[in-house]
Design a protein around this motif. Structure first.
Motif, short mmCIF file in Angstrom:
data_model
loop_
_atom_site.label_atom_id
_atom_site.label_comp_id
_atom_site.label_asym_id
_atom_site.label_seq_id
_atom_site.Cartn_x
_atom_site.Cartn_y
_atom_site.Cartn_z
N PRO A 290 0.83 -1.21 0.00
CA PRO A 290 0.00 0.00 0.00
C PRO A 290 0.86 1.25 0.00
O PRO A 290 2.02 1.23 0.43
N PRO A 291 0.33 2.38 -0.48
CA PRO A 291 1.10 3.63 -0.47
C PRO A 291 1.37 4.10 0.96
O PRO A 291 0.76 3.61 1.91
N PRO A 292 2.29 5.04 1.12
CA PRO A 292 2.52 5.61 2.45
C PRO A 292 1.26 6.30 2.97
O PRO A 292 0.40 6.75 2.21
N LEU A 293 1.19 6.42 4.28
CA LEU A 293 0.05 7.09 4.90
C LEU A 293 0.11 8.59 4.59
O LEU A 293 1.17 9.21 4.70
N PRO A 294 -1.01 9.21 4.22
CA PRO A 294 -0.99 10.65 3.96
C PRO A 294 -0.89 11.43 5.26
O PRO A 294 -1.21 10.94 6.35
N ASP A 295 -0.45 12.67 5.12
CA ASP A 295 -0.30 13.57 6.26
C ASP A 295 -1.52 14.47 6.32
O ASP A 295 -1.80 15.21 5.37
N HIS B 165 -9.72 -4.25 25.04
CA HIS B 165 -8.35 -3.76 25.04
C HIS B 165 -7.86 -3.61 23.59
O HIS B 165 -8.37 -4.25 22.68
N ILE B 166 -6.86 -2.76 23.41
CA ILE B 166 -6.26 -2.56 22.10
C ILE B 166 -5.38 -3.75 21.76
O ILE B 166 -4.50 -4.13 22.54
N GLY B 167 -5.60 -4.34 20.60
CA GLY B 167 -4.80 -5.47 20.16
C GLY B 167 -3.66 -5.04 19.25
O GLY B 167 -3.28 -3.86 19.17
N TYR B 168 -3.13 -5.99 18.54
CA TYR B 168 -1.98 -5.77 17.64
C TYR B 168 -2.47 -5.22 16.31
O TYR B 168 -3.41 -5.74 15.71
N TYR B 169 -1.85 -4.12 15.86
CA TYR B 169 -2.17 -3.55 14.55
C TYR B 169 -0.91 -3.31 13.72
O TYR B 169 -0.80 -2.33 12.99
N GLY B 170 0.02 -4.27 13.82
CA GLY B 170 1.18 -4.28 12.96
C GLY B 170 2.28 -3.32 13.31
O GLY B 170 3.27 -3.21 12.58
N GLY B 171 2.12 -2.57 14.41
CA GLY B 171 3.12 -1.57 14.75
C GLY B 171 3.08 -0.34 13.86
O GLY B 171 3.99 0.49 13.90
N VAL B 172 2.02 -0.19 13.05
CA VAL B 172 1.90 0.95 12.15
C VAL B 172 1.54 2.19 12.95
O VAL B 172 0.62 2.16 13.78
N ASN B 173 2.25 3.28 12.72
CA ASN B 173 2.00 4.54 13.42
C ASN B 173 0.96 5.34 12.63
O ASN B 173 1.29 6.07 11.70
N TYR B 174 -0.29 5.21 13.03
CA TYR B 174 -1.37 5.95 12.38
C TYR B 174 -1.52 7.38 12.92
O TYR B 174 -2.20 8.19 12.31
N GLY B 175 -0.91 7.67 14.05
CA GLY B 175 -0.99 9.00 14.63
C GLY B 175 -2.23 9.20 15.46
O GLY B 175 -3.14 8.37 15.49
N ASN C 200 7.22 7.68 10.78
CA ASN C 200 7.32 7.61 9.33
C ASN C 200 5.92 7.38 8.78
O ASN C 200 4.94 7.39 9.53
N ARG C 201 5.82 7.20 7.50
CA ARG C 201 4.51 7.03 6.85
C ARG C 201 4.32 5.62 6.32
O ARG C 201 3.45 5.40 5.48
N VAL C 202 5.10 4.65 6.80
CA VAL C 202 4.97 3.28 6.34
C VAL C 202 3.62 2.73 6.78
O VAL C 202 3.24 2.85 7.95
N SER C 203 2.91 2.11 5.87
CA SER C 203 1.54 1.69 6.12
C SER C 203 1.38 0.18 6.21
O SER C 203 0.24 -0.31 6.19
N TYR C 204 2.46 -0.60 6.30
CA TYR C 204 2.33 -2.05 6.34
C TYR C 204 3.44 -2.66 7.19
O TYR C 204 4.45 -2.01 7.48
N ASN C 205 3.23 -3.90 7.58
CA ASN C 205 4.19 -4.63 8.41
C ASN C 205 4.85 -5.72 7.57
O ASN C 205 4.20 -6.38 6.76
N GLY D 87 8.92 -2.54 5.29
CA GLY D 87 7.79 -2.54 6.21
C GLY D 87 8.21 -2.44 7.66
O GLY D 87 9.39 -2.57 8.02
N VAL D 88 7.23 -2.20 8.53
CA VAL D 88 7.47 -2.14 9.96
C VAL D 88 7.81 -3.54 10.46
O VAL D 88 7.24 -4.54 9.99
N THR D 89 8.73 -3.64 11.39
CA THR D 89 9.19 -4.95 11.87
C THR D 89 8.69 -5.26 13.27
O THR D 89 9.21 -6.17 13.92
N ALA D 90 7.68 -4.56 13.75
CA ALA D 90 7.20 -4.78 15.11
C ALA D 90 6.48 -6.12 15.22
O ALA D 90 5.73 -6.52 14.32
N ALA D 91 6.71 -6.83 16.32
CA ALA D 91 6.05 -8.09 16.62
C ALA D 91 5.02 -7.87 17.73
O ALA D 91 5.15 -6.92 18.52
N PRO D 92 3.99 -8.70 17.80
CA PRO D 92 2.97 -8.51 18.85
C PRO D 92 3.54 -8.73 20.24
O PRO D 92 4.35 -9.65 20.46
#
Length: 378
Positions: free
Chosen positions: A76-81, A145-155, A202-207, A212-217
């Motif tokens: 997917p494209p980067p997240l817009p600002d 509770h908030i679960g895992y969403y790939g470590g994506v920073n949606y802001g 950053n604006r990375v939108s995928y794991n 991609g983002v390398t965050a693990a749950p």
């Protein structure tokens, strides 16, 4: 020499004959030619099998309770600002925007404020993750509770882990004014807590995958995945369907900068509360109106160049393309048009019509009085 009895001599003669027959049969059996039958050799033993390692499993796929709703072969494209629109009323929770995928490719689902299905639940956003050579989308859900969403920073509170934009306080939702855009005039359940963001902005939108983002749950996110979940509300589903039918939200049309990046309420893609991404081009209809209005203002009143008019503030959440006259650009003075003095037209004297020529009197006829050619008065 004594002679044997007849029976004995007959027996001896018969036995000798049998011996001769058996001896002949033995000789013939020894002389029989036997044709050998050749069987095919047994196949060689198979070579030892080489060990093939199983494909690597992405960390997102290993998270329990995760389901893939749609896949794509490209990231997917980067997240817009974009800026977060103000919260419309008490009780609304923020759901960040994200890229979805349809028949025409990726399209943007604007972020919006949503009423939760019940008290006490929080929204875990959906996210894209790379696994098995494709990018799969895991849909969001409501839960305690908030679960895992790939470590994506949606802001706006969704910094990659958990949510810092607010919390439930009894039967009411309290908003963190340090993160959420709320007005304390009509919303009183607020607090102010600074959020320390340890996630790379950053604006990375995928794991996973390349870039991609390398965050693990985390352990808490794995536990949240095992809890009871609630599907998106009907308003959220209609919001996604409306976004899929809007050509301006397609990534191929907006270049990753949608003009409708966020809304105050689900499905409200026009009117107050609509926020465009930075760098987004205005919609075609709005652009035409802006050009016509700008032309009308330039002809009617010459604006003051170099400074903005009093009270005409520039919204920071709107693209610069929407402002016809930026304050940091000096324009040449407008051409001065000299007015032509009004003159009274000169009246021309009327010319009298020409007088008709008098008709010539008819010549008198001769009466035969002897004076030919002489006219006589009547």
């Amino acid at each position: 020499m004594p002679q044997l009895p007849n029976r004995l001599s007959a027996f001896l003669r018969g036995g000798a004959g049998h011996v001769v027959v058996l001896a002949a049969a033995t000789l013939l059996g020894a002389c029989t030619v036997q044709t050998p039958v050749y069987a095919p050799p047994p196949p060689p033993p198979p070579p030892p099998r080489a060990y093939v390692a199983p494909p690597a499993v992405d960390v997102a796929m290993a998270a329990p309770g995760v389901e893939v709703s749609v896949t794509a072969t490209e990231p997917p494209p980067p997240l817009p600002d974009y800026e977060q629109p103000p919260c419309p009323d008490d009780g609304y929770l923020w759901t960040p925007g994200y890229w979805h995928y349809g028949y025409a490719g990726y399209y943007w689902v604007p972020g919006t404020w949503v009423q939760p299905p019940q008290v006490g639940v929080l929204w875990t956003p959906g996210y894209w993750a790379y696994s098995g050579g494709v990018y799969g989308f895991r849909a969001g859900y409501w839960g305690p509770h908030i679960g895992y969403y790939g470590g994506v920073n949606y802001g706006y509170g969704y910094v990659g882990v958990g949510y810092a934009g607010g919390r439930w306080d009894g039967g009411h939702f309290a908003y963190n004014t340090a993160v959420s855009n709320v007005s304390t005039t009509n919303i009183h359940n607020t607090y102010n807590q600074t959020v320390i963001n340890n996630v790379t902005i950053n604006r990375v939108s995928y794991n996973g995958g390349a870039g991609g983002v390398t965050a693990a749950p985390t352990a808490q996110e794995r536990a949240a995945a095992q809890e009871a979940h609630i599907a998106p509300t009907a308003a959220q589903t209609a919001h996604v369907q409306a976004a899929s039918k809007n050509p301006a939200l397609a990534a191929k049309a907006n270049g990753g900068h949608p003009a409708i990046a966020a809304t105050a309420k689900p499905g409200a893609f026009t009117g107050p509360g609509v926020v465009g991404a930075r760098g987004a081009a205005p919609p075609a209809a709005a652009n035409t109106k802006a050009v016509n209005a700008d032309a009308h203002v330039n002809h009617a009143v010459e604006p003051t160049h170099g400074t903005n008019a009093p009270g005409a503030g520039v919204a920071t959440n709107q693209p610069k393309a929407l402002h016809a006259t930026p304050s940091n650009v000096t324009h040449p003075p407008a051409a001065t048009v000299k007015a032509t003095p009004k003159t009274t037209p000169t009246k021309l004297a009327k010319t009298p019509p020409p007088k008709p020529k008098p008709k010539a009197a008819p010549k008198p006829e001769n009466k035969g009085d002897g004076s030919e050619g002489e006219d006589k008065p009547r």
